[in-house]
Design a protein around this motif. Structure first.
Motif, PDB file in Angstrom:
ATOM      1  N   SER A  37       0.804  -1.206   0.000  1.00  0.00           N
ATOM      2  CA  SER A  37       0.000   0.000   0.000  1.00  0.00           C
ATOM      3  C   SER A  37       0.842   1.263   0.000  1.00  0.00           C
ATOM      4  N   PRO A  38       0.684   2.060  -1.020  1.00  0.00           N
ATOM      5  CA  PRO A  38       1.383   3.331  -1.099  1.00  0.00           C
ATOM      6  C   PRO A  38       0.912   4.278   0.001  1.00  0.00           C
ATOM      7  N   CYS A  39      -0.289   4.022   0.499  1.00  0.00           N
ATOM      8  CA  CYS A  39      -0.850   4.864   1.543  1.00  0.00           C
ATOM      9  C   CYS A  39      -0.023   4.790   2.808  1.00  0.00           C
ATOM     10  N   ALA A  40       0.351   3.568   3.185  1.00  0.00           N
ATOM     11  CA  ALA A  40       1.144   3.388   4.393  1.00  0.00           C
ATOM     12  C   ALA A  40       2.469   4.125   4.275  1.00  0.00           C
ATOM     13  N   CYS A  41       3.086   3.968   3.124  1.00  0.00           N
ATOM     14  CA  CYS A  41       4.372   4.600   2.883  1.00  0.00           C
ATOM     15  C   CYS A  41       4.247   6.113   2.948  1.00  0.00           C
ATOM     16  N   LYS A  42       3.153   6.580   2.390  1.00  0.00           N
ATOM     17  CA  LYS A  42       2.891   8.004   2.389  1.00  0.00           C
ATOM     18  C   LYS A  42       2.730   8.515   3.815  1.00  0.00           C
ATOM     19  N   THR A  43       2.005   7.747   4.597  1.00  0.00           N
ATOM     20  CA  THR A  43       1.786   8.133   5.985  1.00  0.00           C
ATOM     21  C   THR A  43       3.097   8.191   6.759  1.00  0.00           C
ATOM     22  N   VAL A  44       3.903   7.171   6.549  1.00  0.00           N
ATOM     23  CA  VAL A  44       5.187   7.129   7.246  1.00  0.00           C
ATOM     24  C   VAL A  44       6.042   8.330   6.871  1.00  0.00           C
TER      25      VAL A  44
ATOM     26  N   ASP B  53      13.381  14.939   5.679  1.00  0.00           N
ATOM     27  CA  ASP B  53      13.081  15.520   4.377  1.00  0.00           C
ATOM     28  C   ASP B  53      12.352  14.516   3.502  1.00  0.00           C
ATOM     29  N   LYS B  54      11.801  15.017   2.466  1.00  0.00           N
ATOM     30  CA  LYS B  54      10.792  14.231   1.765  1.00  0.00           C
ATOM     31  C   LYS B  54      11.286  12.913   1.174  1.00  0.00           C
ATOM     32  N   TRP B  55      12.557  12.861   0.784  1.00  0.00           N
ATOM     33  CA  TRP B  55      12.996  11.681   0.040  1.00  0.00           C
ATOM     34  C   TRP B  55      14.182  10.918   0.620  1.00  0.00           C
ATOM     35  N   SER B  56      14.984  11.547   1.445  1.00  0.00           N
ATOM     36  CA  SER B  56      16.238  10.921   1.883  1.00  0.00           C
ATOM     37  C   SER B  56      16.069   9.522   2.458  1.00  0.00           C
ATOM     38  N   MET B  57      15.122   9.364   3.356  1.00  0.00           N
ATOM     39  CA  MET B  57      15.010   8.062   3.997  1.00  0.00           C
ATOM     40  C   MET B  57      14.431   7.009   3.066  1.00  0.00           C
ATOM     41  N   GLN B  58      13.648   7.455   2.113  1.00  0.00           N
ATOM     42  CA  GLN B  58      13.153   6.496   1.132  1.00  0.00           C
ATOM     43  C   GLN B  58      14.294   6.001   0.243  1.00  0.00           C
ATOM     44  N   VAL B  59      15.226   6.893  -0.024  1.00  0.00           N
ATOM     45  CA  VAL B  59      16.395   6.474  -0.786  1.00  0.00           C
ATOM     46  C   VAL B  59      17.242   5.506   0.030  1.00  0.00           C
ATOM     47  N   LEU B  73      16.586   3.311  -8.924  1.00  0.00           N
ATOM     48  CA  LEU B  73      16.133   4.039  -7.743  1.00  0.00           C
ATOM     49  C   LEU B  73      14.877   4.840  -8.057  1.00  0.00           C
ATOM     50  N   ARG B  74      14.932   5.469  -9.203  1.00  0.00           N
ATOM     51  CA  ARG B  74      13.818   6.319  -9.596  1.00  0.00           C
ATOM     52  C   ARG B  74      12.525   5.523  -9.713  1.00  0.00           C
ATOM     53  N   ARG B  75      12.648   4.339 -10.262  1.00  0.00           N
ATOM     54  CA  ARG B  75      11.465   3.498 -10.387  1.00  0.00           C
ATOM     55  C   ARG B  75      11.038   2.936  -9.033  1.00  0.00           C
ATOM     56  N   ALA B  76      12.029   2.728  -8.169  1.00  0.00           N
ATOM     57  CA  ALA B  76      11.719   2.141  -6.860  1.00  0.00           C
ATOM     58  C   ALA B  76      10.973   3.118  -5.960  1.00  0.00           C
ATOM     59  N   ILE B  77      11.225   4.388  -6.168  1.00  0.00           N
ATOM     60  CA  ILE B  77      10.624   5.399  -5.294  1.00  0.00           C
ATOM     61  C   ILE B  77       9.521   6.126  -6.040  1.00  0.00           C
ATOM     62  N   ASP B  78       8.327   5.804  -5.657  1.00  0.00           N
ATOM     63  CA  ASP B  78       7.183   6.319  -6.390  1.00  0.00           C
ATOM     64  C   ASP B  78       7.017   7.821  -6.209  1.00  0.00           C
ATOM     65  N   GLY B  79       6.937   8.506  -7.330  1.00  0.00           N
ATOM     66  CA  GLY B  79       6.614   9.926  -7.277  1.00  0.00           C
ATOM     67  C   GLY B  79       7.801  10.868  -7.233  1.00  0.00           C
ATOM     68  N   ILE B  80       8.990  10.346  -7.128  1.00  0.00           N
ATOM     69  CA  ILE B  80      10.150  11.234  -7.046  1.00  0.00           C
ATOM     70  C   ILE B  80      10.513  11.747  -8.436  1.00  0.00           C
ATOM     71  N   SER B  81      10.842  13.004  -8.508  1.00  0.00           N
ATOM     72  CA  SER B  81      11.249  13.572  -9.786  1.00  0.00           C
ATOM     73  C   SER B  81      12.750  13.374  -9.955  1.00  0.00           C
ATOM     74  N   GLN B  82      13.179  13.491 -11.180  1.00  0.00           N
ATOM     75  CA  GLN B  82      14.596  13.292 -11.454  1.00  0.00           C
ATOM     76  C   GLN B  82      15.447  14.301 -10.691  1.00  0.00           C
ATOM     77  N   ARG B  83      14.980  15.522 -10.697  1.00  0.00           N
ATOM     78  CA  ARG B  83      15.701  16.580 -10.014  1.00  0.00           C
ATOM     79  C   ARG B  83      15.876  16.279  -8.526  1.00  0.00           C
ATOM     80  N   MET B  84      14.801  15.877  -7.887  1.00  0.00           N
ATOM     81  CA  MET B  84      14.875  15.615  -6.452  1.00  0.00           C
ATOM     82  C   MET B  84      15.696  14.384  -6.139  1.00  0.00           C
ATOM     83  N   LEU B  85      15.646  13.394  -7.015  1.00  0.00           N
ATOM     84  CA  LEU B  85      16.473  12.217  -6.777  1.00  0.00           C
ATOM     85  C   LEU B  85      17.943  12.599  -6.852  1.00  0.00           C
ATOM     86  N   THR B  86      18.294  13.374  -7.844  1.00  0.00           N
ATOM     87  CA  THR B  86      19.670  13.828  -7.971  1.00  0.00           C
ATOM     88  C   THR B  86      20.103  14.614  -6.738  1.00  0.00           C
TER      89      THR B  86
END
Lengths: 152, 152
Positions: A37-44, B53-59, B73-86
DNA sequence: CGGCATCCGAATGGATACTG
DNA sequence: CAGTATCCATTCGGATGCCG
């Protein structure tokens, strides 16, 4: 294994397997089903961002010792403005981490205290704080090296 | 803008324009010693803001399972833009949490992996993630109640 | 493939002044 | 004492286009 457990252990947030973390059972509520669920991830992520904001955890840690009044908190937290203290406390109250008690006297008295939920947050945050303290030298060094290469 | 200027301005983790690399913040240390140093607190706060921050821990958690390439990585993390991943990867690399390996081929190949320091961060962050998952229902409920009272 | 540059709206957060 | 309200600078982060 249910979905939430899987997410917690090795889902999007903990990535694939072989992190060496054994799967433990976690009591869970409902899961929308449909795999991960992307929802859970979003919440976290959302909750993490609250942890990461500039003042929230300083307020939580300041309240760890017990109830404090508004200006006591303000003095306890170096550099916080009145506006940000108010906003931060409202946010924490909204999330159920802090309880606000107003005593309508003159002058007014407002006490802030951690809820049970707020107290339960102290532990994981403190551990992260330990990590930060133990590794800050390495991080600072890494930054200097990185920036040095960058200049050239 | 040169590094000196950037450092002087003391930003947060991901700052500076465009693809700018995170800016230093931890001033030179020096702990007055004795219980509770403001410097230590500052460092902890700073690191928490990286965690938040929004993406660090997901990375970091995506890399927990092993090395990944940029677009993996980009595909693994839903919704991240190329700029933010970089930008996020640069920040993590600068802090010594992630190692970047370039293979000059055609097409180019860039691998990202956690360093030992980065791996040591997984545990405390995962615990915070656990906390978030276990308590998200309570938090959502608390928010709804708070917002409802607000309306009246 | 793995970026960087530019533009731009949104959010964060500090300073200051005013209020019950 | 414990806030609100306003203004303002900085930063975050998405969209798009170009490049080696």
């Amino acid at each position: 294994m249910d979905t939430v457990t899987r997410i917690a252990q090795e889902g999007t947030f903990l990535s694939d397997s072989h992190t060496g973390v054994p799967v433990a059972s976690v009591s869970v509520a409902e899961v929308p089903e449909g795999g991960h669920s992307p929802c859970a991830c979003k919440t976290v992520t959302e909750i993490l961002s609250r942890v990461g904001d500039k003042w929230s955890m300083q307020v939580v840690m300041s309240l760890a010792g017990g109830t404090l009044r508004f200006n006591e908190l303000r003095r306890a937290i170096d550099g916080i403005s009145q506006r940000m203290l108010t906003r931060t406390l409202r946010g924490l109250e909204r999330d159920g981490l802090v309880e606000r008690t107003v005593t309508p006297s003159v002058p007014p008295r407002v006490d802030y205290a951690l809820t049970a939920l707020g107290r339960s947050l102290r532990q994981p945050v403190a551990e992260l704080g330990q990590w930060a303290l133990q590794n800050r030298e390495m991080i600072v060094t890494a930054r200097e090296r990185f920036d040095a290469e960058d200049d050239s």
